[in-house]
Motif scaffolding. Structure first.
Motif, short mmCIF file in Angstrom:
data_model
loop_
_atom_site.label_atom_id
_atom_site.label_comp_id
_atom_site.label_asym_id
_atom_site.label_seq_id
_atom_site.Cartn_x
_atom_site.Cartn_y
_atom_site.Cartn_z
N GLN A 116 -24.56 -33.10 43.64
CA GLN A 116 -26.06 -33.48 43.52
C GLN A 116 -26.66 -32.00 43.51
O GLN A 116 -26.03 -31.14 44.35
N ILE A 117 -27.80 -31.78 42.94
CA ILE A 117 -28.59 -30.52 43.11
C ILE A 117 -29.91 -30.90 43.70
O ILE A 117 -30.56 -31.84 42.91
N CYS A 118 -30.39 -30.42 44.68
CA CYS A 118 -31.38 -30.82 45.48
C CYS A 118 -32.37 -29.26 45.41
O CYS A 118 -31.78 -28.46 46.18
N CYS A 119 -33.44 -29.33 45.30
CA CYS A 119 -34.38 -28.31 45.24
C CYS A 119 -35.45 -28.31 46.20
O CYS A 119 -36.23 -29.23 45.93
N LEU A 120 -35.63 -27.79 47.44
CA LEU A 120 -36.68 -27.84 48.23
C LEU A 120 -37.61 -26.62 48.29
O LEU A 120 -37.19 -25.43 48.23
N ILE A 121 -38.75 -27.04 47.47
CA ILE A 121 -39.77 -26.06 47.65
C ILE A 121 -40.64 -25.90 48.70
O ILE A 121 -41.58 -26.72 49.23
N HIS A 122 -40.52 -24.99 49.50
CA HIS A 122 -40.58 -24.94 50.97
C HIS A 122 -41.69 -23.93 51.42
O HIS A 122 -42.24 -23.47 50.63
N LYS A 123 -42.15 -24.27 52.68
CA LYS A 123 -43.16 -23.84 53.09
C LYS A 123 -44.64 -24.12 52.59
O LYS A 123 -45.66 -23.25 52.45
N MET A 124 -44.72 -25.42 52.00
CA MET A 124 -45.78 -25.97 51.38
C MET A 124 -47.11 -25.88 52.36
O MET A 124 -48.33 -25.66 51.65
N ASP A 125 -46.98 -25.85 53.54
CA ASP A 125 -48.17 -25.61 54.57
C ASP A 125 -48.89 -24.21 54.21
O ASP A 125 -50.08 -24.26 54.84
N LEU A 126 -48.28 -23.48 53.46
CA LEU A 126 -49.11 -21.97 53.67
C LEU A 126 -50.17 -22.07 52.24
O LEU A 126 -50.80 -21.09 52.21
N GLY A 149 -30.54 -29.22 31.79
CA GLY A 149 -30.26 -30.39 31.88
C GLY A 149 -29.60 -31.21 32.88
O GLY A 149 -29.49 -32.45 32.79
N MET A 150 -29.21 -30.51 34.02
CA MET A 150 -28.65 -30.88 34.94
C MET A 150 -29.57 -31.96 35.67
O MET A 150 -31.01 -31.62 35.65
N ASN A 151 -29.21 -32.92 36.36
CA ASN A 151 -30.01 -33.88 37.30
C ASN A 151 -30.47 -33.14 38.38
O ASN A 151 -29.71 -33.16 39.46
N VAL A 152 -31.59 -32.51 38.41
CA VAL A 152 -32.04 -31.85 39.59
C VAL A 152 -33.18 -32.57 40.29
O VAL A 152 -34.34 -32.97 39.58
N LYS A 153 -33.16 -32.84 41.71
CA LYS A 153 -34.40 -33.39 42.21
C LYS A 153 -35.18 -32.34 42.94
O LYS A 153 -34.47 -31.32 43.69
N CYS A 154 -36.48 -32.25 43.11
CA CYS A 154 -37.16 -31.20 43.73
C CYS A 154 -38.12 -32.09 44.57
O CYS A 154 -38.67 -32.96 44.64
N TYR A 155 -38.20 -31.49 45.76
CA TYR A 155 -39.13 -32.15 46.93
C TYR A 155 -40.12 -30.78 47.54
O TYR A 155 -39.62 -29.67 47.65
N GLY A 156 -41.20 -31.04 47.70
CA GLY A 156 -42.01 -30.18 48.60
C GLY A 156 -41.95 -30.31 49.75
O GLY A 156 -42.11 -31.49 50.23
N THR A 157 -41.59 -29.28 50.66
CA THR A 157 -41.40 -29.46 52.18
C THR A 157 -41.97 -28.64 53.13
O THR A 157 -42.61 -27.46 52.54
N SER A 158 -42.26 -28.83 54.46
CA SER A 158 -42.90 -27.95 55.30
C SER A 158 -42.24 -28.55 56.75
O SER A 158 -41.95 -29.84 56.88
N ILE A 159 -41.98 -27.47 57.43
CA ILE A 159 -41.21 -27.89 58.82
C ILE A 159 -42.34 -28.50 59.80
O ILE A 159 -42.26 -29.17 60.81
N TRP A 160 -43.75 -28.29 59.37
CA TRP A 160 -44.79 -28.90 60.21
C TRP A 160 -45.09 -30.34 60.10
O TRP A 160 -46.20 -30.85 60.57
N ASP A 161 -44.58 -31.12 59.12
CA ASP A 161 -44.87 -32.32 58.67
C ASP A 161 -43.98 -33.18 58.22
O ASP A 161 -42.73 -32.73 58.44
N GLU A 162 -44.27 -34.45 57.74
CA GLU A 162 -43.02 -35.26 57.42
C GLU A 162 -42.13 -35.13 56.17
O GLU A 162 -41.21 -35.74 55.88
N THR A 163 -42.87 -34.24 55.36
CA THR A 163 -42.11 -34.10 54.11
C THR A 163 -40.82 -33.37 54.27
O THR A 163 -39.71 -33.91 53.30
N LEU A 164 -40.53 -32.63 55.40
CA LEU A 164 -39.13 -32.38 55.56
C LEU A 164 -37.89 -33.50 55.75
O LEU A 164 -36.93 -33.53 55.34
N TYR A 165 -38.80 -34.55 56.74
CA TYR A 165 -37.63 -35.85 56.79
C TYR A 165 -37.60 -36.59 55.47
O TYR A 165 -36.63 -37.29 55.33
N ARG A 166 -38.23 -36.53 54.54
CA ARG A 166 -38.53 -37.44 53.41
C ARG A 166 -37.29 -36.87 52.59
O ARG A 166 -36.70 -37.19 52.10
#
Length: 314
Positions: A116-126, A149-166
Motif C-alpha cells: 500500500q502507498i500512503c502519502c502524508l502531506i504534513h505540517k498543515m498547521d503552518l 496509476g498506483m493506488n495512492v492515498k493522501c492525507y493532510g496531517t499535523s501533530i497539533w490536531d486529530e488529523t494525525l490520528y485519522r
C-alpha cells in the motif's frame, strides 16, 4: 504476525515526530527535542496483541536517500506492506522531494508490488486555515501525477490536531486481519446495548480500530433535512483518540492509571471502558432510560466474547 512499514521523506518532514506521538506516548510539544534520524531506525510495535508493526524510519538527509536507492534498494524495499511517504507542505525543495518519492515508488514496484502507498502531506498547521484545502489539493495533484496509476492515498496531517490520528488509524486498520468480522461483531454488540454508536480503540495508541453506527443519530428539521451544524462530526473518532490519549498521559504523570470514564450531557451519555486486554470501547447512548449500570453489565458480559475473538486472531 509481522508487517513491515516503511517511513520515508526528506529530513525534517516530521517522520520521527509522528511516530513518537502515535507509538511512544509523546505529546506534540515534546517532539521539539527529537533529533534527526541517522540512517535507518528500526522499531517493533505490538498492536492488538498479535499484530507487530516492523517500523523502518529512514533518515531523510540527501546522503542517506541517495544510498538507499543506489546500494540498499533490495534490502529496504523488500517485503513492505505499507510505504508511508511524508511531505513537508512548506518544503523549500519540493522538486527534490517529489523525485525521491518517484524513486521510492520505482523501488516498491520492483520489490513489493502489492504494498500500500500512503502519502502524508504534513505540517498543515503552518498553512492559514482558509488556504489549507487549496494547498493540500495542489500538492496531492502533483503526487498523484507522479504515481503512475498506483493506488495512492493522501492525507493532510499535523501533530497539533486529530488529523494525525485519522491518517494512522486508516493505515493501521488496513493491516488488521479479519477486520470486517470484528466490525460485524461490534454491530451485534451495538444492537444489544441499544447504543447510537460504539467505537473500538487500541489500548496503547488509542487509535480507532472500527466502529458501529447502526442508526442515524443526527437531528432533522421539520422538512426532513439535516442542518449542517447537527450532522455528526466526521473527525469525532480521531478527536476522541487525541483527547483520551492526552488524558491517559496526564493520569500517568500523576501516578494514576486510566481505566474507565463516563461523560453525560442533556442529550447523550458516553462510556469508555476496557473491553479486552488490548482494547477500549466507547459506547454512545442517547436514550435517557438506559442506566449506566446496564451499560456496564453489557460490557462485562461482552468481554469474554471479544477476548476470544482477539485470541483466535493471534
Amino acid at each position: 504476525m509481522k508487517k513491515k512499514v516503511l517511513l520515508m521523506g526528506k529530513s525534517g518532514s516530521g517522520k520521527t515526530s509522528m511516530r513518537s506521538i502515535i507509538f511512544a506516548n509523546y505529546v506534540a510539544a515534546d517532539t521539539r527535542r527529537l533529533g534527526a534520524t541517522i540512517d535507518i531506525e528500526h522499531s517493533h510495535v505490538r498492536f492488538l496483541g498479535n499484530l507487530v508493526l516492523n517500523l523502518w524510519d529512514c533518515g531523510g538527509q540527501d546522503v542517506f536517500m541517495e544510498t538507499y536507492f543506489r546500494n540498499q534498494k533490495d534490502q529496504i524495499f523488500r517485503n513492505v506492506e505499507v510505504l508511508i511517504y511524508i511531505f513537508d507542505i512548506e518544503s523549500r525543495d519540493l522538486d527534490k522531494d517529489l523525485q525521491y518519492y518517484q524513486n521510492s515508488l520505482e523501488a516498491i514496484r520492483a520489490n513489493s508490488k502489492d504494498a500500500q502507498i500512503c502519502c502524508l502531506i504534513h505540517k498543515m498547521d503552518l498553512i492559514p486555515i482558509t488556504k489549507r484545502e487549496e494547498a493540500f489539493r495542489a500538492l496531492q495533484e502533483r503526487v498523484m501525477n507522479l504515481s503512475g496509476g498506483m493506488n495512492v492515498k493522501c492525507y493532510g496531517t499535523s501533530i497539533w490536531d486529530e488529523t494525525l490520528y485519522r491518517a494512522w488509524s486508516s493505515i493501521v486498520n488496513s493491516l488488521i486481519p479479519n477486520a470486517k468480522f470484528l466490525e460485524n461483531e461490534l454491530d451485534k454488540f451495538c444492537r444489544v446495548c441499544d447504543a447510537d454508536e460504539i467505537i473500538l480503540f487500541e489500548r496503547i495508541t488509542f487509535l480507532a480500530i472500527c466502529h458501529s453506527t447502526p442508526g442515524e443519530f443526527q437531528q432533522t428539521a421539520e422538512d426532513g433535512s439535516t442542518p449542517k451544524a447537527l450532522l455528526p462530526d466526521t473527525s469525532r473518532f480521531e478527536k476522541v483518540s487525541n483527547i483520551i490519549k492526552l488524558f491517559k498521559l496526564s493520569c500517568a504523570k500523576g501516578q494514576a492509571q486510566f481505566k474507565s470514564m463516563e461523560v453525560r450531557s442533556p442529550g447523550f451519555a458516553a462510556y469508555i471502558d476496557v473491553l479486552t486486554s488490548n482494547t477500549y470501547v466507547m459506547i454512545i447512548v442517547s436514550d435517557t432510560n438506559i442506566q449506566s449500570a446496564a451499560v456496564t453489565l453489557n460490557v462485562n458480559a461482552a468481554r469474554k466474547h471479544f477476548q476470544k475473538i482477539e485470541d483466535t486472531r493471534s
